[in-house]
Design a protein around this motif. Structure first.
Motif, PDB file in Angstrom:
ATOM      1  N   ALA A   1     -12.327  -2.963  -7.662  1.00 42.44           N
ATOM      2  CA  ALA A   1     -12.840  -3.357  -6.336  1.00 42.44           C
ATOM      3  C   ALA A   1     -13.831  -2.323  -5.802  1.00 42.44           C
ATOM      4  CB  ALA A   1     -11.686  -3.554  -5.367  1.00 42.44           C
TER       5      ALA A   1
ATOM      6  N   ARG B   1     -16.159   3.343   3.478  1.00 40.29           N
ATOM      7  CA  ARG B   1     -14.937   2.543   3.267  1.00 40.29           C
ATOM      8  C   ARG B   1     -13.932   2.666   4.413  1.00 40.29           C
ATOM      9  NH1 ARG B   1     -14.752   0.586  -1.923  1.00 40.29           N
ATOM     10  NH2 ARG B   1     -12.484   0.388  -1.817  1.00 40.29           N
TER      11      ARG B   1
ATOM     12  N   VAL C   1     -11.889  -4.413   9.135  1.00 41.16           N
ATOM     13  CA  VAL C   1     -11.277  -5.642   8.586  1.00 41.16           C
ATOM     14  C   VAL C   1      -9.764  -5.675   8.739  1.00 41.16           C
ATOM     15  CG1 VAL C   1     -13.134  -6.185   6.951  1.00 41.16           C
ATOM     16  CG2 VAL C   1     -11.224  -4.770   6.194  1.00 41.16           C
ATOM     17  N   PHE C   2      -9.107  -4.500   8.668  1.00 45.20           N
ATOM     18  CA  PHE C   2      -7.643  -4.523   8.774  1.00 45.20           C
ATOM     19  C   PHE C   2      -7.162  -4.725  10.215  1.00 45.20           C
ATOM     20  CE2 PHE C   2      -7.908  -2.263   4.588  1.00 45.20           C
ATOM     21  CZ  PHE C   2      -7.350  -3.304   3.859  1.00 45.20           C
TER      22      PHE C   2
ATOM     23  N   ILE D   1       0.840  -1.197   0.000  1.00 47.80           N
ATOM     24  CA  ILE D   1       0.000   0.000   0.000  1.00 47.80           C
ATOM     25  C   ILE D   1       0.886   1.263   0.000  1.00 47.80           C
ATOM     26  CG2 ILE D   1      -0.235  -0.063   2.555  1.00 47.80           C
ATOM     27  CD1 ILE D   1      -3.135   0.974   2.079  1.00 47.80           C
TER      28      ILE D   1
ATOM     29  N   LYS E   1       2.488   2.221  -6.801  1.00 49.25           N
ATOM     30  CA  LYS E   1       1.966   1.499  -7.979  1.00 49.25           C
ATOM     31  C   LYS E   1       1.172   2.420  -8.914  1.00 49.25           C
ATOM     32  CE  LYS E   1      -0.508  -1.249  -5.613  1.00 49.25           C
ATOM     33  NZ  LYS E   1      -0.094  -0.675  -4.331  1.00 49.25           N
TER      34      LYS E   1
ATOM     35  N   ARG F   1      -2.828  -1.678   7.947  1.00 45.21           N
ATOM     36  CA  ARG F   1      -2.958  -1.963   6.510  1.00 45.21           C
ATOM     37  C   ARG F   1      -1.639  -2.512   5.970  1.00 45.21           C
ATOM     38  NH1 ARG F   1      -7.248   1.558   3.265  1.00 45.21           N
ATOM     39  NH2 ARG F   1      -8.847   1.630   4.851  1.00 45.21           N
TER      40      ARG F   1
ATOM     41  N   ASN G   1      -1.034  -6.131   6.936  1.00 45.80           N
ATOM     42  CA  ASN G   1      -1.935  -7.149   6.395  1.00 45.80           C
ATOM     43  C   ASN G   1      -1.545  -7.550   4.982  1.00 45.80           C
ATOM     44  OD1 ASN G   1      -4.301  -8.225   7.919  1.00 45.80           O
ATOM     45  ND2 ASN G   1      -4.350  -6.080   8.556  1.00 45.80           N
ATOM     46  N   GLN G   2      -0.347  -7.145   4.569  1.00 41.56           N
ATOM     47  CA  GLN G   2       0.100  -7.477   3.213  1.00 41.56           C
ATOM     48  C   GLN G   2       1.443  -8.195   3.279  1.00 41.56           C
ATOM     49  OE1 GLN G   2       0.145  -3.609   1.258  1.00 41.56           O
ATOM     50  NE2 GLN G   2      -2.022  -3.855   0.739  1.00 41.56           N
TER      51      GLN G   2
ATOM     52  N   ASP H   1      -7.816  -1.907  -7.804  1.00 43.44           N
ATOM     53  CA  ASP H   1      -8.437  -1.095  -6.738  1.00 43.44           C
ATOM     54  C   ASP H   1      -9.704  -0.418  -7.268  1.00 43.44           C
ATOM     55  OD1 ASP H   1      -6.794  -1.598  -4.588  1.00 43.44           O
ATOM     56  OD2 ASP H   1      -5.451   0.105  -4.959  1.00 43.44           O
TER      57      ASP H   1
ATOM     58  N   ASN I   1     -12.539 -10.531   1.598  1.00 40.97           N
ATOM     59  CA  ASN I   1     -11.837 -10.983   0.393  1.00 40.97           C
ATOM     60  C   ASN I   1     -12.637 -12.053  -0.347  1.00 40.97           C
ATOM     61  OD1 ASN I   1      -9.716  -9.301   0.926  1.00 40.97           O
ATOM     62  ND2 ASN I   1      -8.373 -10.865   1.770  1.00 40.97           N
TER      63      ASN I   1
ATOM     64  N   LEU J   1     -15.251   0.372   7.163  1.00 37.89           N
ATOM     65  CA  LEU J   1     -15.091  -1.044   6.817  1.00 37.89           C
ATOM     66  C   LEU J   1     -13.607  -1.442   6.862  1.00 37.89           C
ATOM     67  CD1 LEU J   1     -16.208  -3.743   5.780  1.00 37.89           C
ATOM     68  CD2 LEU J   1     -16.254  -2.797   3.463  1.00 37.89           C
TER      69      LEU J   1
ATOM     70  N   THR K   1     -15.329 -10.211  -2.269  1.00 36.12           N
ATOM     71  CA  THR K   1     -14.936  -9.289  -3.350  1.00 36.12           C
ATOM     72  C   THR K   1     -14.024  -9.922  -4.414  1.00 36.12           C
ATOM     73  OG1 THR K   1     -13.148  -8.508  -1.908  1.00 36.12           O
ATOM     74  CG2 THR K   1     -15.141  -7.176  -1.982  1.00 36.12           C
ATOM     75  N   HIS K   2     -13.097 -10.781  -3.990  1.00 31.76           N
ATOM     76  CA  HIS K   2     -12.076 -11.246  -4.943  1.00 31.76           C
ATOM     77  C   HIS K   2     -12.609 -12.001  -6.164  1.00 31.76           C
ATOM     78  CE1 HIS K   2      -8.390 -10.544  -2.133  1.00 31.76           C
ATOM     79  NE2 HIS K   2      -9.135  -9.473  -2.322  1.00 31.76           N
TER      80      HIS K   2
HETATM   81  C1  LIG Z   1     -11.293  -2.511   2.908  1.00 33.00           C
HETATM   82  C2  LIG Z   1     -11.688  -1.474   1.893  1.00 33.00           C
HETATM   83  C3  LIG Z   1     -13.188  -1.215   1.923  1.00 33.00           C
HETATM   84  C4  LIG Z   1     -10.960  -0.153   2.245  1.00 33.00           C
HETATM   85  O1  LIG Z   1     -11.249   0.790   1.248  1.00 33.00           O
HETATM   86  P1  LIG Z   1     -10.315   2.097   1.045  1.00 33.00           P
HETATM   87  O2  LIG Z   1     -11.036   2.978   0.079  1.00 33.00           O
HETATM   88  O3  LIG Z   1      -9.988   2.684   2.369  1.00 33.00           O
HETATM   89  O4  LIG Z   1      -8.960   1.555   0.415  1.00 33.00           O
HETATM   90  P2  LIG Z   1      -8.688   1.145  -1.121  1.00 33.00           P
HETATM   91  O5  LIG Z   1      -9.732   0.193  -1.593  1.00 33.00           O
HETATM   92  O6  LIG Z   1      -8.450   2.357  -1.932  1.00 33.00           O
HETATM   93  O7  LIG Z   1      -7.368   0.270  -0.995  1.00 33.00           O
HETATM   94  C5  LIG Z   1      -6.127   0.922  -0.720  1.00 33.00           C
HETATM   95  C6  LIG Z   1      -5.063  -0.119  -0.569  1.00 33.00           C
HETATM   96  O8  LIG Z   1      -5.355  -0.969   0.536  1.00 33.00           O
HETATM   97  C7  LIG Z   1      -4.773  -2.228   0.300  1.00 33.00           C
HETATM   98  N1  LIG Z   1      -5.827  -3.274   0.369  1.00 33.00           N
HETATM   99  C8  LIG Z   1      -7.099  -3.204  -0.085  1.00 33.00           C
HETATM  100  N2  LIG Z   1      -7.754  -4.360   0.146  1.00 33.00           N
HETATM  101  C9  LIG Z   1      -6.871  -5.165   0.743  1.00 33.00           C
HETATM  102  C10 LIG Z   1      -6.941  -6.501   1.222  1.00 33.00           C
HETATM  103  N3  LIG Z   1      -8.074  -7.194   1.097  1.00 33.00           N
HETATM  104  N4  LIG Z   1      -5.834  -7.047   1.801  1.00 33.00           N
HETATM  105  C11 LIG Z   1      -4.687  -6.335   1.927  1.00 33.00           C
HETATM  106  N5  LIG Z   1      -4.556  -5.060   1.479  1.00 33.00           N
HETATM  107  C12 LIG Z   1      -5.626  -4.487   0.899  1.00 33.00           C
HETATM  108  C13 LIG Z   1      -4.193  -2.181  -1.119  1.00 33.00           C
HETATM  109  O9  LIG Z   1      -2.825  -1.883  -1.054  1.00 33.00           O
HETATM  110  C14 LIG Z   1      -4.933  -1.043  -1.748  1.00 33.00           C
HETATM  111  O10 LIG Z   1      -4.188  -0.465  -2.781  1.00 33.00           O
HETATM  112  C15 LIG Z   1     -11.267  -1.903   0.456  1.00 33.00           C
HETATM  113  O11 LIG Z   1      -9.885  -1.862   0.345  1.00 33.00           O
HETATM  114  C16 LIG Z   1     -11.770  -3.272   0.046  1.00 33.00           C
HETATM  115  O12 LIG Z   1     -12.940  -3.438  -0.255  1.00 33.00           O
HETATM  116  N6  LIG Z   1     -10.858  -4.281   0.007  1.00 33.00           N
HETATM  117  C17 LIG Z   1     -11.231  -5.630  -0.410  1.00 33.00           C
HETATM  118  C18 LIG Z   1     -11.054  -5.772  -1.900  1.00 33.00           C
HETATM  119  C19 LIG Z   1      -9.610  -5.879  -2.277  1.00 33.00           C
HETATM  120  O13 LIG Z   1      -8.935  -6.841  -1.954  1.00 33.00           O
HETATM  121  N7  LIG Z   1      -9.103  -4.842  -2.978  1.00 33.00           N
HETATM  122  C20 LIG Z   1      -7.750  -4.815  -3.422  1.00 33.00           C
HETATM  123  C21 LIG Z   1      -7.657  -5.047  -4.877  1.00 33.00           C
HETATM  124  S1  LIG Z   1      -7.992  -6.704  -5.311  1.00 33.00           S
END
Ligand SMILES: CC(C)(COP(=O)(O)OP(=O)(O)OC[C@H]1O[C@@H](n2cnc3c(N)ncnc32)[C@H](O)[C@@H]1O)[C@@H](O)C(=O)NCCC(=O)NCCS
Ligand SMILES: Nc1ncnc2c1ncn2[C@@H]1O[C@H](COP(=O)(O)OP(=O)(O)OP(=O)(O)O)[C@@H](O)[C@H]1O
Length: 251
Positions: free
Chosen positions: A36, A70, A77-78, A10, A14, A162, A165-166, A33, A88, A73, A91-92
């Motif tokens: 998603a 968001r 989750v984080f 994050i 990118k 955040r 979690n990666q 993103d 995941n 949420l 959404t995935h």
């Molecule tokens: C948790 C949510 C609602 C947070 O939304 P928010 O607008 O604050 O963040 P955004 O979506 O812009 O994501 C920002 C960054 O967070 C990180 N991130 C997002 N989802 C995830 C995840 N499931 N696991 C780890 N990192 C994540 C990524 O680096 C991403 O670039 C959103 O990230 C989400 O729905 N995530 C699940 C879907 C997903 O995995 N998206 C990533 C692309 S596949």
């Protein structure tokens, strides 16, 4: 067509890299993103599943206009791995389907290269469909500073959650073909990117000469006929699916 997977932690840079690849090289970008965000708009199946599962657990999950809150949420989750896995799992599959659909669109438009900007490229196994993978990394302290500056609605703790979690930079770098370090200036990043791009050879589309040469002739003819048929169908039904333009990263 060469599919290039672009990933990184994050706020590693990118989107900055993919914007440059689009603006300077005109490569189509498929932004996970952005997808998603689209698949959780009100009325979409993933939205309904999220509301059903998280509504009672998160106060203020929905904003006044019915869209997802968001930050709320994300905060939930984080800081809760099993709930992140549930999000995941909702959404995935939808994101993956849409990515494959957009790759098909690029291919039908004879793109030589397309960039998959996917933060969880390795975690989700999407690297398997990529001919090359690029990973952007930066030092964790710089990453945290950039994240806090960009997402000022998040607390320092939210940001750390955040990041943790990666995958780590070490894990990602060991899996990627090309690693771009983004600890310095934007100018430095673009210079490094130019060098790396020179090492990537796009797969050129078939030329008419190749098409006329056996053994490609039959296969190519079939391909052209199918393609024309599909595009005609789309035109007849004015289906926006086939309105194929470079998929720029605008949001
Ligand atoms: C948790 C949510 C609602 C947070 O939304 P928010 O607008 O604050 O963040 P955004 O979506 O812009 O994501 C920002 C960054 O967070 C990180 N991130 C997002 N989802 C995830 C995840 N499931 N696991 C780890 N990192 C994540 C990524 O680096 C991403 O670039 C959103 O990230 C989400 O729905 N995530 C699940 C879907 C997903 O995995 N998206 C990533 C692309 S596949
Ligand atoms: N070399 C750099 N110098 C200064 N700022 C940078 C640099 N690279 C990126 N940034 C800034 O850092 C922030 C994060 O970059 P960017 O949005 O490209 O990261 P990302 O990896 O796409 O993040 P996410 O995973 O959240 O989508 C942005 O505000 C961007 O402008």
């Amino acid at each position: 067509m060469l599919v290039v997977g672009l990933t990184g932690g994050i706020a590693s840079g990118k989107s900055t890299v993919s914007a440059q690849l689009h603006d300077k090289y005109n490569f189509p970008i498929i932004d996970a993103d952005k997808i998603a965000r689209e698949i959780v708009e009100p009325g979409k199946p993933a939205y309904q599943s999220i509301v059903k599962h998280f509504e009672k657990k998160i106060t203020g999950l929905l904003k006044e206009d019915g869209t997802l809150n968001r930050p709320a949420l994300g905060r939930y989750v984080f800081s809760n791995k099993s709930e992140l896995q549930i999000l995941n799992s909702i959404t995935h599959p939808e994101v993956r389907k849409e990515i494959l659909r957009r790759i098909l669109k690029c291919w039908l438009h004879f793109e030589q290269i397309c960039i998959l900007d996917v933060p969880l490229l390795f975690e989700a196994g999407m690297d398997k469909i990529c001919g090359k993978t690029i990973c952007v990394i930066c030092n964790e302290e710089i990453q945290l500073q950039r994240l806090m500056k960009r997402n000022s609605e998040l607390t320092k703790e939210d940001c750390i959650n955040r990041i943790h979690n990666q995958l780590s930079n070490k894990e990602r770098s060991s899996k990627a073909d090309i690693v771009i370090e983004n600890d310095g200036t934007l100018e430095g990043l673009y210079i490094e990117l130019d060098k790396d791009i020179k090492g990537i050879t796009p797969c050129k589309a078939l030329t008419y000469l190749e098409v006329l040469c056996p053994p490609f002739a039959v296969a190519s003819a079939l391909f052209y006929i199918t393609r024309k048929f599909v595009l005609n169908l789309a035109e007849r039904y004015s289906c926006s699916f086939w309105d194929i333009k470079p998929i720029g990263k605008t949001a």
